[in-house]
Write a protein that holds these residues in place. Structure first.
Motif, PDB file in Angstrom:
ATOM      1  N   ASP A  95      70.931  90.687  66.381  1.00  0.00           N
ATOM      2  CA  ASP A  95      70.794  91.692  65.326  1.00  0.00           C
ATOM      3  C   ASP A  95      71.011  91.080  63.951  1.00  0.00           C
ATOM      4  O   ASP A  95      72.147  90.873  63.527  1.00  0.00           O
ATOM      5  N   ASN A  96      69.940  90.815  63.232  1.00  0.00           N
ATOM      6  CA  ASN A  96      70.078  90.399  61.841  1.00  0.00           C
ATOM      7  C   ASN A  96      69.721  91.532  60.881  1.00  0.00           C
ATOM      8  O   ASN A  96      69.693  91.347  59.673  1.00  0.00           O
ATOM      9  N   THR A  97      69.429  92.706  61.434  1.00  0.00           N
ATOM     10  CA  THR A  97      69.116  93.867  60.588  1.00  0.00           C
ATOM     11  C   THR A  97      70.407  94.544  60.141  1.00  0.00           C
ATOM     12  O   THR A  97      70.467  95.125  59.056  1.00  0.00           O
ATOM     13  N   VAL A  98      71.435  94.487  60.991  1.00  0.00           N
ATOM     14  CA  VAL A  98      72.808  94.920  60.732  1.00  0.00           C
ATOM     15  C   VAL A  98      73.020  96.432  60.840  1.00  0.00           C
ATOM     16  O   VAL A  98      73.996  96.886  61.422  1.00  0.00           O
ATOM     17  N   GLY A  99      72.155  97.216  60.266  1.00  0.00           N
ATOM     18  CA  GLY A  99      72.380  98.668  60.339  1.00  0.00           C
ATOM     19  C   GLY A  99      71.257  99.402  59.636  1.00  0.00           C
ATOM     20  O   GLY A  99      70.384  98.777  59.017  1.00  0.00           O
ATOM     21  N   LEU A 100      71.300 100.722  59.721  1.00  0.00           N
ATOM     22  CA  LEU A 100      70.328 101.521  58.979  1.00  0.00           C
ATOM     23  C   LEU A 100      70.652 101.413  57.491  1.00  0.00           C
ATOM     24  O   LEU A 100      71.811 101.297  57.107  1.00  0.00           O
ATOM     25  N   SER A 101      69.622 101.435  56.664  1.00  0.00           N
ATOM     26  CA  SER A 101      69.837 101.337  55.222  1.00  0.00           C
ATOM     27  C   SER A 101      68.601 101.887  54.526  1.00  0.00           C
ATOM     28  O   SER A 101      67.658 102.325  55.187  1.00  0.00           O
ATOM     29  N   ALA A 102      68.614 101.811  53.208  1.00  0.00           N
ATOM     30  CA  ALA A 102      67.462 102.280  52.443  1.00  0.00           C
ATOM     31  C   ALA A 102      66.201 101.532  52.868  1.00  0.00           C
ATOM     32  O   ALA A 102      65.095 102.067  52.793  1.00  0.00           O
ATOM     33  N   ASP A 103      66.372 100.288  53.318  1.00  0.00           N
ATOM     34  CA  ASP A 103      65.219  99.468  53.665  1.00  0.00           C
ATOM     35  C   ASP A 103      65.122  99.152  55.152  1.00  0.00           C
ATOM     36  O   ASP A 103      64.365  98.269  55.551  1.00  0.00           O
ATOM     37  N   SER A 104      65.914  99.857  55.966  1.00  0.00           N
ATOM     38  CA  SER A 104      65.785  99.751  57.434  1.00  0.00           C
ATOM     39  C   SER A 104      65.948 101.147  57.996  1.00  0.00           C
ATOM     40  O   SER A 104      67.051 101.684  58.035  1.00  0.00           O
ATOM     41  N   TRP A 105      64.822 101.741  58.427  1.00  0.00           N
ATOM     42  CA  TRP A 105      64.871 103.130  58.886  1.00  0.00           C
ATOM     43  C   TRP A 105      64.951 103.228  60.404  1.00  0.00           C
ATOM     44  O   TRP A 105      65.161 104.299  60.958  1.00  0.00           O
ATOM     45  N   ARG A 106      64.696 102.105  61.088  1.00  0.00           N
ATOM     46  CA  ARG A 106      65.014 101.949  62.499  1.00  0.00           C
ATOM     47  C   ARG A 106      65.872 100.708  62.579  1.00  0.00           C
ATOM     48  O   ARG A 106      65.655  99.746  61.837  1.00  0.00           O
ATOM     49  N   HIS A 107      66.865 100.724  63.434  1.00  0.00           N
ATOM     50  CA  HIS A 107      67.736  99.553  63.578  1.00  0.00           C
ATOM     51  C   HIS A 107      68.056  99.372  65.053  1.00  0.00           C
ATOM     52  O   HIS A 107      68.573 100.291  65.686  1.00  0.00           O
ATOM     53  N   LEU A 109      66.522  88.165  54.751  1.00  0.00           N
ATOM     54  CA  LEU A 109      66.352  87.512  56.044  1.00  0.00           C
ATOM     55  C   LEU A 109      67.623  86.715  56.280  1.00  0.00           C
ATOM     56  O   LEU A 109      67.747  85.567  55.860  1.00  0.00           O
ATOM     57  N   ASN A 110      68.597  87.378  56.911  1.00  0.00           N
ATOM     58  CA  ASN A 110      69.920  86.773  57.028  1.00  0.00           C
ATOM     59  C   ASN A 110      70.225  86.429  58.478  1.00  0.00           C
ATOM     60  O   ASN A 110      69.657  87.005  59.388  1.00  0.00           O
ATOM     61  N   PHE A 111      71.140  85.493  58.639  1.00  0.00           N
ATOM     62  CA  PHE A 111      71.656  85.203  59.965  1.00  0.00           C
ATOM     63  C   PHE A 111      73.073  85.749  60.041  1.00  0.00           C
ATOM     64  O   PHE A 111      73.940  85.335  59.288  1.00  0.00           O
ATOM     65  N   THR A 112      73.290  86.701  60.930  1.00  0.00           N
ATOM     66  CA  THR A 112      74.588  87.390  60.944  1.00  0.00           C
ATOM     67  C   THR A 112      75.501  86.899  62.053  1.00  0.00           C
ATOM     68  O   THR A 112      76.702  87.130  62.002  1.00  0.00           O
ATOM     69  N   GLY A 113      74.936  86.281  63.077  1.00  0.00           N
ATOM     70  CA  GLY A 113      75.749  85.931  64.238  1.00  0.00           C
ATOM     71  C   GLY A 113      76.064  87.125  65.124  1.00  0.00           C
ATOM     72  O   GLY A 113      76.865  87.009  66.053  1.00  0.00           O
ATOM     73  N   MET A 114      75.459  88.296  64.851  1.00  0.00           N
ATOM     74  CA  MET A 114      75.700  89.494  65.661  1.00  0.00           C
ATOM     75  C   MET A 114      74.634  89.566  66.747  1.00  0.00           C
ATOM     76  O   MET A 114      73.693  90.348  66.659  1.00  0.00           O
ATOM     77  N   SER A 115      74.774  88.742  67.796  1.00  0.00           N
ATOM     78  CA  SER A 115      73.773  88.687  68.857  1.00  0.00           C
ATOM     79  C   SER A 115      72.378  88.541  68.227  1.00  0.00           C
ATOM     80  O   SER A 115      72.208  87.713  67.342  1.00  0.00           O
TER      81      SER A 115
END
Ligand code: SF4
Ligand code: SF4
Lengths: 293, 290
Positions: free
Chosen positions: A67-79, A59-65
């Motif tokens: 979007d704290n999910t950042v991208g597709l990954s093994a643990d994010s299948w929708r982004h 559960l991160n704060f990225t500063g990317m509007s």
């Protein structure tokens, strides 16, 4: 076993299920993601996590509007990507953005829910040495988690950066297009949860018709920057099972502009490697010719 | 500059550990080329050259397998590699190749050292010598058959870089470990392979387009320079070592280290090219003619 079950999907025809060797199969299904109506609610991300038991991944704060999910990954299948940009019309020739009334720059907010493309010619599947990745009867691409040995080859092979390794588990994970739900004639969890029908599920042929109608509608309404992405069966991956309507260049959303399945060059690569191996053998032998003892 | 999504990478960088996989590339090359060298030495009656080459090949083959298995997310499932045979997967082809090659390399060395079963030893030497060059060059396809810009765009030249680098390493091992009286062919091999490694690597970087940059910057940049210097020094050592064991040993070690640095440089260049979206975006946009 079909020809391309032996030689790989890059040689097969355009229906991946038939070219894999399914004699009878349901129609190929996929997603049409119309990003113009996405409201960034992330219902798709949540529904996917819940249905597929995808673990929490920080559960991160990225500063990317938003979007704290950042991208597709093994643990994010929708982004869901969030892009804040000045409206094209509000940018002058020098590239500065004009200020609208009240001193606020006129901006627009692009949102887009990304997912595995379930490529017609899928690099991940081609390079998988264990057969863990396979083509389903629906034309989708799925990992069998009881086979995958975590060799990681599929990870840098995917031209979209979709599939990834779950570190504490060792294996790779990605969208299954809800294979378990398809078998029960239910639509995937993300499409089910999407409140605006930005994510549309169905037979790919229907989706392609729907997408071209939507594109024509948007162009007629003056949205000249609308374009389809990943819909073309003649592109470098033979078209995606999941494709998109975008409002800017693909790379703005983190998508490759013209991806090509790496295995399309594989016959040439094997040829070069064979030549190099032969050269090595002949070269070593030649070193012994005419040497005095 | 091209647009990107917050500068995030587009493709995923390899999850492979540099030590495991670059190490595997080096060891596989060393083993494969040493098997060819060992066999030729045996046929031409140079047992003092054959033995260290065969022994080196068997140790390197074993170590390369360990590195490969160690890198798996699920090492206990290694044998799933032999579940299917897929020509579209260089890793599948490589697994089958190694399962023919590694036992042969080990048997060839074991028979040579113990003197047991010379007929089997000779057969194993032949199998290892035939499979070895393929083991040394297929790994170039393993890297190139990905979406990683600095690897894929190098595919026409990478197998020749790998084969040369493998030959230089095998030559290096042989001149360091065999008697001066028998090592002339290995000396010639060292010089030819070292020059070819340097020339092929340069040619590759000239031809591969934008991502060649990644071979000149950062970790990969340093390793590329060190690899070239070591390889050239090793070739000089091979020439000067004709009458000196010490110079031969130093030259051999430099060649081995140079070959290893070449592999690590290529590995790191690939990772750097995967990290920066421009190496994916710019060439693809050019391919679209925009
Ligand atoms: S998008 Fe990537 S992970 Fe999905 S099918 Fe295509 S190559 Fe495989
Ligand atoms: S990590 Fe698993 S799914 Fe990916 S290529 Fe290796 S065995 Fe196949």
């Amino acid at each position: 076993m079909g020809r391309s079950a032996l030689f790989g999907s890059f040689i097969g025809g355009n229906n991946p299920a038939s070219s894999t060797g399914y004699a009878e199969h349901p129609p190929r299904v996929g997603f049409f993601t119309d990003t113009s109506v996405c409201i960034g609610c992330k219902a798709c991300e949540v529904a996917c996590k819940e249905w597929n038991h995808v673990p929490e991944d920080g559960l991160n704060f990225t500063g990317m509007s938003f979007d704290n999910t950042v991208g597709l990954s093994a643990d994010s299948w929708r982004h869901v990507a969030f892009i804040e940009q000045p409206r094209r019309s509000a940018v002058n020739d020098a590239g500065e953005s004009d200020c609208g009334p009240g001193g606020k720059a006129e901006m627009r907010w692009l949102m887009s829910s990304d997912v595995c493309k379930h490529c017609t010619h899928a690099a991940c599947l081609d390079v998988c040495p264990t057969g863990a990745l396979f083509r389903t009867e629906f034309g989708t691409v799925v990992v069998q988690e009881d086979i995958c040995n975590g060799c990681g080859y599929c990870v840098p092979a995917c031209p979209y950066g979709v599939i990834d390794q779950r570190k504490d588990d060792g294996r790779v994970w990605k969208c299954t297009l809800c294979y378990d739900r398809l078998g029960d004639e239910m639509e995937p969890a993300c499409a089910k949860a999407c409140p605006t029908a930005s994510i549309q599920f169905g037979p790919l042929d229907d989706l392609r018709d729907r997408a071209s109608a939507r594109l024509a509608q948007m162009h007629a309404a003056g949205v000249a920057e609308a374009r389809l992405y990943g819909h073309d069966p003649n592109d470098g991956v033979g078209g995606g099972g999941a494709f998109f309507l975008l409002l800017d260049e693909p790379e703005v959303y983190g998508l490759p502009p013209a991806p090509v399945v790496t295995t399309s060059d594989l016959p040439a690569m094997w040829g070069r490697a064979a030549l190099a191996a032969a050269g090595l053998m002949v070269g070593v032998a030649a070193m012994f010719v005419g040497v005095r003892r | 500059m091209s647009d990107s999504y917050y500068g995030r990478p587009i493709i995923k960088k390899p999850v492979w550990e540099p030590l495991d996989i670059a190490g595997y590339l080096f060891l596989g090359g060393l083993a494969g080329a040493s098997s060819a060298l060992g066999a030729a030495a045996q046929i031409t009656g140079r047992p003092g050259l054959a033995r260290p080459s065969k022994l080196g090949a068997s140790i390197a083959a074993g170590a390369s397998l360990i590195a490969l298995i160690h890198d798996l997310g699920r090492p206990a499932r290694f044998f799933n590699m032999l579940r299917v045979f897929k020509p579209t997967s260089p890793m599948s082809v490589g697994s089958w190749l190694l399962s023919a090659y590694a036992p042969a390399a080990v048997a060839a060395a074991a028979s040579d050292i113990t003197g047991i079963a010379p007929a089997i030893g000779a057969a194993a030497t032949t199998v290892a010598a035939l499979a070895g060059p393929a083991v040394a060059s297929y790994t170039a396809v393993l890297l190139a058959d990905t979406a990683v810009p600095a690897w894929h765009s190098a595919y026409p030249h990478l197998p020749f870089v790998f084969a040369s680098s493998a030959a230089a390493a095998a030559g290096g091992l042989a001149i360091a470990a065999s008697p001066l009286a028998q090592s002339s062919p290995a000396r010639r091999l060292s010089v030819v392979a070292a020059l070819s490694e340097v020339a092929m690597s340069r040619r590759m970087r000239v031809r591969m387009g934008l991502s060649a940059e990644t071979y000149k910057q950062g970790t990969a940049g340093v390793l590329t320079k060190v690899a070239e210097a070591l390889t050239v020094a090793g070739a000089a050592g091979a020439v000067l070592g004709r009458r000196s064991r010490a110079a031969s040993a130093a030259g051999g070690v430099a060649l081995l280290a140079g070959s290893a640095c070449t592999r690590f440089a290529i590995f790191h260049a690939g990772v750097a090219s995967a990290r920066d979206p421009k190496y994916t975006v710019i060439p693809q946009r050019e391919s679209l003619g925009v």
